[in-house]
Design a protein around this motif. Structure first.
Motif, mmCIF file in Angstrom:
data_model
loop_
_atom_site.group_PDB
_atom_site.id
_atom_site.type_symbol
_atom_site.label_atom_id
_atom_site.label_comp_id
_atom_site.label_asym_id
_atom_site.label_seq_id
_atom_site.Cartn_x
_atom_site.Cartn_y
_atom_site.Cartn_z
ATOM 1 N N THR A 1 0.846 -1.203 0.000
ATOM 2 C CA THR A 1 0.000 0.000 0.000
ATOM 3 C C THR A 1 0.876 1.246 0.000
ATOM 4 N N VAL A 2 0.294 2.336 -0.429
ATOM 5 C CA VAL A 2 0.950 3.636 -0.395
ATOM 6 C C VAL A 2 -0.014 4.617 0.269
ATOM 7 N N THR A 3 0.463 5.299 1.286
ATOM 8 C CA THR A 3 -0.388 6.172 2.080
ATOM 9 C C THR A 3 0.064 7.620 1.971
ATOM 10 N N LEU A 4 -0.900 8.504 1.945
ATOM 11 C CA LEU A 4 -0.625 9.943 1.967
ATOM 12 C C LEU A 4 -1.223 10.494 3.261
ATOM 13 N N GLN A 5 -0.362 10.882 4.168
ATOM 14 C CA GLN A 5 -0.778 11.510 5.409
ATOM 15 C C GLN A 5 -0.822 13.005 5.180
ATOM 16 N N MET A 6 -1.976 13.587 5.465
ATOM 17 C CA MET A 6 -2.171 15.012 5.187
ATOM 18 C C MET A 6 -2.452 15.750 6.485
ATOM 19 N N ASN A 7 -1.550 16.650 6.837
ATOM 20 C CA ASN A 7 -1.685 17.436 8.061
ATOM 21 C C ASN A 7 -1.873 18.911 7.724
ATOM 22 N N SER A 8 -2.333 19.658 8.692
ATOM 23 C CA SER A 8 -2.537 21.106 8.516
ATOM 24 C C SER A 8 -3.341 21.393 7.246
ATOM 25 N N LEU A 9 -4.401 20.647 7.074
ATOM 26 C CA LEU A 9 -5.209 20.784 5.853
ATOM 27 C C LEU A 9 -5.890 22.144 5.785
ATOM 28 N N GLN A 10 -5.986 22.627 4.580
ATOM 29 C CA GLN A 10 -6.616 23.910 4.307
ATOM 30 C C GLN A 10 -7.739 23.725 3.290
ATOM 31 N N PRO A 11 -8.678 24.654 3.235
ATOM 32 C CA PRO A 11 -9.784 24.503 2.269
ATOM 33 C C PRO A 11 -9.313 24.300 0.834
ATOM 34 N N GLU A 12 -8.193 24.890 0.481
ATOM 35 C CA GLU A 12 -7.680 24.736 -0.887
ATOM 36 C C GLU A 12 -7.145 23.338 -1.160
ATOM 37 N N ASP A 13 -7.054 22.499 -0.139
ATOM 38 C CA ASP A 13 -6.666 21.106 -0.328
ATOM 39 C C ASP A 13 -7.865 20.237 -0.698
ATOM 40 N N SER A 14 -9.059 20.786 -0.645
ATOM 41 C CA SER A 14 -10.262 20.035 -0.989
ATOM 42 C C SER A 14 -10.209 19.603 -2.450
ATOM 43 N N ALA A 15 -10.415 18.328 -2.679
ATOM 44 C CA ALA A 15 -10.326 17.774 -4.035
ATOM 45 C C ALA A 15 -10.630 16.284 -3.971
ATOM 46 N N VAL A 16 -10.746 15.698 -5.133
ATOM 47 C CA VAL A 16 -10.746 14.239 -5.227
ATOM 48 C C VAL A 16 -9.290 13.809 -5.378
ATOM 49 N N TYR A 17 -8.868 12.900 -4.534
ATOM 50 C CA TYR A 17 -7.489 12.441 -4.533
ATOM 51 C C TYR A 17 -7.410 11.072 -5.200
#
Length: 115
Positions: A79-95
């Motif tokens: 597996t490959v994981t993306l840990q996302m911290n300090s998220l901001q509204p501009e990070d909203s998207a389909v990943y």
């Protein structure tokens, strides 16, 4: 037949954290370079981060997420994981996860960051 699958994502408030994980059937992610991409409404899909197969995996990040996002791989689980911290509204998207240099993409998982 190769199938890519993303899991995780969801809704979080600004400043929060989320994790998205990529797994696959029909292909071993542990021996492939893998990237995470995202696409917000009305925008082009953009590269976010990638990891190669050297050692623990050399990583690269888009400037917009550098220092906040971390991409890792678990070779035992493939597996490959993306840990996302300090998220901001501009990070909203389909990943989406993607096996580099192939046509293999996942179906995407929604990440929404509220202000």
């Amino acid at each position: 037949q190769v199938q890519m699958m993303e899991s995780g994502g969801g809704l979080v408030q600004a400043g929060g954290s989320l994790r998205v994980t990529c797994s696959a059937s029909g292909i071993f992610l542990s021996i492939k370079d893998v990237g995470w991409y995202r696409q917000a409404p009305g925008k082009q899909r953009e590269w976010v981060a990638s990891i190669d197969t050297a050692g623990r995996g050399r990583t690269n990040y888009a400037d917009s997420v550098k220092g906040r996002f971390t991409i890792t791989r678990d070779n035992a689980k493939s597996t490959v994981t993306l840990q996302m911290n300090s998220l901001q509204p501009e990070d909203s998207a389909v990943y989406y996860c993607h096996v580099l240099d192939t046509s293999y993409w996942g179906q995407g998982t929604q990440v929404t960051v509220s202000s």
